[in-house]
Scaffold this motif. Structure first.
Motif, mmCIF file in Angstrom:
data_model
loop_
_atom_site.group_PDB
_atom_site.id
_atom_site.type_symbol
_atom_site.label_atom_id
_atom_site.label_comp_id
_atom_site.label_asym_id
_atom_site.label_seq_id
_atom_site.Cartn_x
_atom_site.Cartn_y
_atom_site.Cartn_z
ATOM 1 N N PRO A 40 0.825 -1.133 -0.052
ATOM 2 C CA PRO A 40 -0.120 0.056 -0.061
ATOM 3 C C PRO A 40 0.707 1.301 -0.002
ATOM 4 C CG PRO A 40 -0.782 -1.619 1.564
ATOM 5 C CD PRO A 40 0.345 -2.197 1.044
ATOM 6 N N TYR A 231 -7.660 -0.026 -1.240
ATOM 7 C CA TYR A 231 -6.723 0.217 -1.880
ATOM 8 C C TYR A 231 -6.913 0.136 -3.014
ATOM 9 C CZ TYR A 231 -3.997 -0.774 2.229
ATOM 10 O OH TYR A 231 -3.428 -0.954 3.780
ATOM 11 N N THR A 253 -5.320 7.425 -6.380
ATOM 12 C CA THR A 253 -5.169 7.754 -4.892
ATOM 13 C C THR A 253 -4.804 9.394 -4.773
ATOM 14 O OG1 THR A 253 -2.886 7.087 -4.891
ATOM 15 C CG2 THR A 253 -4.440 5.498 -4.262
ATOM 16 N N ALA A 260 -3.666 3.703 -0.972
ATOM 17 C CA ALA A 260 -4.737 3.756 -0.316
ATOM 18 C C ALA A 260 -5.564 5.105 -0.449
ATOM 19 C CB ALA A 260 -4.479 3.854 1.271
#
Length: 347
Positions: A40, A231, A253, A260
């Protein structure tokens, strides 16, 4: 995962570990990718999107051969390898597809394709490489994953013991094709590798042409939610390249290093389509619709929630064309794709 996959400075938690085992580099990609295994907090194995390049024929080198790997290390291979060890699932697939399968003497705990690779002795897990076992097998070539997909200290130790180690870390689809040719050159199958790369490039181009001019729905690609955080695709990752070629507009993201995304940000992005890369681990559309806060999204309201095979989408190997085709059909179910030229048969 799409590492090429794929290096991870920290092992991802929960289902993400399994879901991202590839690329990798890969892409993890390679790759990828895993399907390498991005964490992540780390870029995927195939991290930076970019235009694919038309592969050029790479002549098979005479041995001894000195090749430069993806970490810019010059690696000398004294003679055509007869005992090859693969430390990434993507490299294993490439080797078998090129016809070098009979020379592969060991692989990873995550090799699941082709079937013949499953029975290989395991010398690598997510966090370790059995250097002693590899040396005991008298390996004359090791193919590893970069960006810490395999522990750098293990690679250094193997090289210190005189074992040639090629480290692969593709940064985009063009990098995957380059790695196919690099492996081919390393095992004396440069012509076969050039042909495979050209076939893959033609497959990528065919999908891109088929989706040109279509609407590009805002697409959320779900990697994992099993541990709490959501995620998905990081900025500049190969996922971006794949989803765009497949005819979607990826929701990312907002970071190149963080996979995440906060729920509030996802709601604000309002995906028109949700693709479940974690479907193989039991995640269903019904579960998504039942999540707190998710019902306000357009994709949930319209039941535009579809499963995808994350391994072929993210593992940077011969089946990546299949992965791109699967993505395109998940985004545009009515799309008609031309038949894809077959990758050389697995022996």
């Amino acid at each position: 995962m799409f590492p090429s996959p794929s290096a991870h400075r920290a092992a991802p938690p929960g289902r993400l570990v399994a879901a991202l085992a590839a690329l990798v580099l890969v892409l993890a990609a390679c790759t990828g990718s895993a399907s390498a295994t991005p964490s992540p907090s780390s870029p995927t194995a195939v991290a930076t999107a970019g235009p694919t390049a038309t592969p050029l024929a790479t002549p098979t080198p005479a041995f001894p051969a000195t090749l430069t790997d993806d970490e810019k290390t010059a690696v000398t291979i004294p003679a055509e390898p007869t005992k090859i060890v693969s430390l990434t699932p993507a490299a294993t697939e490439i080797l078998f597809a090129l016809g070098a399968g009979p020379r592969v003497v060991a692989g990873t705990a995550f090799d699941d394709y082709p079937p013949a690779a499953v029975a290989l002795p395991d010398v690598a897990t997510y966090t370790s490489v059995d250097v002693e076992k590899i040396v005991g097998m008298e390996a004359d070539l090791v193919i590893a994953g970069g960006n810490s997909f395999n522990p750098p200290e293990a690679i250094k130790q193997l090289r210190g013991l005189g074992v040639p180690v090629l480290v692969l870390y593709a940064t985009n689809l063009a990098g995957v094709l380059a790695d196919v040719k690099l492996i081919g050159g390393a095992v004396g199958l440069g012509d076969e590798a050039a042909a495979m790369a050209a076939t893959m490039q033609a497959g990528f181009d065919a999908v891109s042409a088929a989706t040109a001019g279509l609407d590009n729905p805002k697409t959320f690609y779900e990697l994992d939610v099993s541990t709490g955080p959501i995620y998905t695709v990081a900025d500049g990752s190969a996922y971006v390249e794949m989803i765009e070629m497949a005819g979607g507009t990826p929701i990312t993201t907002g970071s190149k290093t963080d996979f995440a995304i906060p729920l509030e940000k996802l709601i604000a992005a309002d995906p028109q389509l949700i693709l479940l890369g974690d479907a193989a681990y039991g995640v269903t559309a019904a579960q998504v619709k039942a999540r707190a806060g998710w019902k306000v999204m357009t994709a949930v309201k319209t039941d535009a929630i579809r499963p995808v095979d994350d391994i072929i989408v993210t593992r940077p190997g011969p089946r990546l064309v299949e992965g791109l085709r699967a993505l395109a059909l998940a985004i545009h179910p009515d799309l008609v794709l031309p038949s894809a030229a077959p990758i050389p048969p697995v022996p």
